[in-house]
Design an enzyme around this catalytic site. Sequence first.
Site, PDB file in Angstrom:
ATOM      1  N   MET A  66       0.848  -1.204   0.000  1.00 44.13           N
ATOM      2  CA  MET A  66       0.000   0.000   0.000  1.00 44.13           C
ATOM      3  C   MET A  66       0.877   1.246   0.000  1.00 44.13           C
ATOM      4  O   MET A  66       0.408   2.342   0.355  1.00 44.13           O
ATOM      5  CB  MET A  66      -0.939  -0.006   1.205  1.00 44.13           C
ATOM      6  CG  MET A  66      -1.905  -1.196   1.144  1.00 44.13           C
ATOM      7  SD  MET A  66      -3.399  -0.946   2.097  1.00 44.13           S
ATOM      8  CE  MET A  66      -2.734  -0.748   3.725  1.00 44.13           C
TER       9      MET A  66
ATOM     10  N   LEU B  85       6.637   3.205   1.503  1.00 37.77           N
ATOM     11  CA  LEU B  85       7.556   2.074   1.611  1.00 37.77           C
ATOM     12  C   LEU B  85       8.657   2.317   2.638  1.00 37.77           C
ATOM     13  O   LEU B  85       9.149   3.426   2.806  1.00 37.77           O
ATOM     14  CB  LEU B  85       8.193   1.784   0.245  1.00 37.77           C
ATOM     15  CG  LEU B  85       7.203   1.445  -0.872  1.00 37.77           C
ATOM     16  CD1 LEU B  85       7.969   1.086  -2.150  1.00 37.77           C
ATOM     17  CD2 LEU B  85       6.267   0.303  -0.486  1.00 37.77           C
ATOM     18  N   HIS B  86       9.039   1.226   3.305  1.00 37.87           N
ATOM     19  CA  HIS B  86      10.140   1.245   4.276  1.00 37.87           C
ATOM     20  C   HIS B  86      10.970  -0.016   4.057  1.00 37.87           C
ATOM     21  O   HIS B  86      10.679  -0.797   3.131  1.00 37.87           O
ATOM     22  CB  HIS B  86       9.588   1.347   5.700  1.00 37.87           C
ATOM     23  CG  HIS B  86       8.518   0.333   6.015  1.00 37.87           C
ATOM     24  ND1 HIS B  86       8.763  -1.025   6.029  1.00 37.87           N
ATOM     25  CD2 HIS B  86       7.195   0.479   6.285  1.00 37.87           C
ATOM     26  CE1 HIS B  86       7.653  -1.672   6.327  1.00 37.87           C
ATOM     27  NE2 HIS B  86       6.683  -0.780   6.470  1.00 37.87           N
TER      28      HIS B  86
ATOM     29  N   HIS C 232       9.199  -3.403   3.406  1.00 35.51           N
ATOM     30  CA  HIS C 232       8.762  -3.636   2.015  1.00 35.51           C
ATOM     31  C   HIS C 232       9.976  -3.981   1.140  1.00 35.51           C
ATOM     32  O   HIS C 232       9.922  -4.887   0.302  1.00 35.51           O
ATOM     33  CB  HIS C 232       8.099  -2.388   1.435  1.00 35.51           C
ATOM     34  CG  HIS C 232       6.858  -1.943   2.146  1.00 35.51           C
ATOM     35  ND1 HIS C 232       6.807  -0.791   2.888  1.00 35.51           N
ATOM     36  CD2 HIS C 232       5.615  -2.489   2.217  1.00 35.51           C
ATOM     37  CE1 HIS C 232       5.587  -0.634   3.383  1.00 35.51           C
ATOM     38  NE2 HIS C 232       4.843  -1.648   3.001  1.00 35.51           N
TER      39      HIS C 232
ATOM     40  N   GLY D 204       4.972 -10.272   3.982  1.00 32.34           N
ATOM     41  CA  GLY D 204       5.734 -10.241   5.222  1.00 32.34           C
ATOM     42  C   GLY D 204       5.037 -10.977   6.358  1.00 32.34           C
ATOM     43  O   GLY D 204       3.806 -10.946   6.474  1.00 32.34           O
TER      44      GLY D 204
ATOM     45  N   LYS E  85       5.160  -9.938   9.203  1.00 34.52           N
ATOM     46  CA  LYS E  85       4.625  -8.848  10.037  1.00 34.52           C
ATOM     47  C   LYS E  85       3.095  -8.966  10.109  1.00 34.52           C
ATOM     48  O   LYS E  85       2.490  -8.758  11.144  1.00 34.52           O
ATOM     49  CB  LYS E  85       5.038  -7.514   9.417  1.00 34.52           C
ATOM     50  CG  LYS E  85       4.209  -6.314   9.810  1.00 34.52           C
ATOM     51  CD  LYS E  85       4.697  -5.768  11.097  1.00 34.52           C
ATOM     52  CE  LYS E  85       3.955  -4.577  11.636  1.00 34.52           C
ATOM     53  NZ  LYS E  85       2.898  -4.001  10.876  1.00 34.52           N
TER      54      LYS E  85
ATOM     55  N   SER F 174       4.264   1.273   7.940  1.00 33.68           N
ATOM     56  CA  SER F 174       3.958   2.582   7.334  1.00 33.68           C
ATOM     57  C   SER F 174       3.258   3.479   8.339  1.00 33.68           C
ATOM     58  O   SER F 174       3.299   4.698   8.217  1.00 33.68           O
ATOM     59  CB  SER F 174       3.064   2.397   6.107  1.00 33.68           C
ATOM     60  OG  SER F 174       3.674   1.512   5.204  1.00 33.68           O
TER      61      SER F 174
HETATM   62  P1  AMP Z   1       1.493  -2.938   3.496  1.00 32.51           P
HETATM   63  O1  AMP Z   1       2.036  -1.891   2.578  1.00 32.51           O
HETATM   64  O2  AMP Z   1       1.497  -2.542   4.939  1.00 32.51           O
HETATM   65  O3  AMP Z   1       0.193  -3.523   3.022  1.00 32.51           O
HETATM   66  O4  AMP Z   1       2.535  -4.130   3.428  1.00 32.51           O
HETATM   67  C1  AMP Z   1       2.893  -4.710   2.208  1.00 32.51           C
HETATM   68  C2  AMP Z   1       3.685  -5.965   2.475  1.00 32.51           C
HETATM   69  O5  AMP Z   1       4.857  -5.626   3.218  1.00 32.51           O
HETATM   70  C3  AMP Z   1       2.914  -6.992   3.322  1.00 32.51           C
HETATM   71  O6  AMP Z   1       3.180  -8.294   2.828  1.00 32.51           O
HETATM   72  C4  AMP Z   1       3.495  -6.793   4.682  1.00 32.51           C
HETATM   73  O7  AMP Z   1       3.419  -7.950   5.500  1.00 32.51           O
HETATM   74  C5  AMP Z   1       4.934  -6.461   4.351  1.00 32.51           C
HETATM   75  N1  AMP Z   1       5.556  -5.767   5.473  1.00 32.51           N
HETATM   76  C6  AMP Z   1       5.119  -4.629   6.085  1.00 32.51           C
HETATM   77  N2  AMP Z   1       5.917  -4.324   7.121  1.00 32.51           N
HETATM   78  C7  AMP Z   1       6.866  -5.277   7.173  1.00 32.51           C
HETATM   79  C8  AMP Z   1       7.980  -5.530   8.038  1.00 32.51           C
HETATM   80  N3  AMP Z   1       8.255  -4.730   9.077  1.00 32.51           N
HETATM   81  N4  AMP Z   1       8.757  -6.608   7.787  1.00 32.51           N
HETATM   82  C9  AMP Z   1       8.475  -7.441   6.746  1.00 32.51           C
HETATM   83  N5  AMP Z   1       7.437  -7.263   5.905  1.00 32.51           N
HETATM   84  C10 AMP Z   1       6.649  -6.201   6.114  1.00 32.51           C
END
Ligand code: AMP
Length: 283
Positions: free
Chosen positions: A32, A35-36, A39, A149, A151, A188
């Site tokens: 979404m 990014l960090h 991601h 992830g 997470k 995020s």
């Molecule tokens: P999001 O943008 O929050 O929907 O996350 C996108 C993808 O990044 C998902 O598969 C999350 O599980 C993964 N993700 C988010 N934060 C982390 C993290 N700290 N470590 C590993 N993967 C992550």
Amino acid sequence: MSPTIIRNVAGLRAHVAQLRASGKTIGMVPTMGALHQGHLSLVRAAKADGHAVVVSIFVNPTQFNDPKDLEKYPRTEDADIALLQTLDTEVVYAPNAREMYAEGFATNVHIEGITDSLCGVARPGHFDGVATVVSKLLLQCLPDQAYFGEKDFQQLAVIKRMVADLNIPVNIAGCPIMREADGLAMSSRNVRLSQEGRKNAVALITALKRAAQAIEAGENPHNLIQEEIANILKSGFDKLDYFELRASDNLELLKQLDRPARLFVAAFIDDVRLIDNMEVRAS
Ligand code: AMP
């Protein structure tokens, strides 16, 4: 090289076909945005597996049960693209809501059982939104492998179930949680924390670590978890959605450590909902 930015399904399919024609396999990383390094670790994993990488950026409205959370969700597309460029990402797929949900859209993907606990209960409708959008993204791109992830451990389990049940021909890879230096899981949403909230947020990982160690040493999970809930609330968190020990495979609630397990926590600080989880090893 700059990634190719694509905003519609037809463009994505054409580009993926080109990549395949030149002998490449495709790794997809659905996100979404905002990014960090968490991601980026998924992008690195896809690269390490030898794939041309497609990162999708779409803040999916249907998975937000709280409209305020959707409104406040950080959107940083230019910075995201600049980060992805440093990792040689081939494609950034960033459709708008109209492209994903055309007029008359009427389909809902619901996974039973595994969504009946944790975030599935705390955030009604959340996993239907996730499953629907992830099934669409996977079918639009049809990558060889998609990376998620740990997470969001329950989300990963939901997606594995969905892909198996719907015969979506994509391998699902789970990747470890990336953390800040003090242990806070990268998210995020962390940018929305006040300075003080950011400092206090470390209480989540501290509680998870302490509880995991004590449970591994044979102590009673129930009592420990109650203690750690109290510690989290004393450390500046306002409210908890859950702190539970569950089986790693089907997320069944556990009273004791009699199979591979994880601790799961979700709590609010500064009006921001943070989640984290940790493996608990049976001896
Ligand atoms: P999001 O943008 O929050 O929907 O996350 C996108 C993808 O990044 C998902 O598969 C999350 O599980 C993964 N993700 C988010 N934060 C982390 C993290 N700290 N470590 C590993 N993967 C992550």
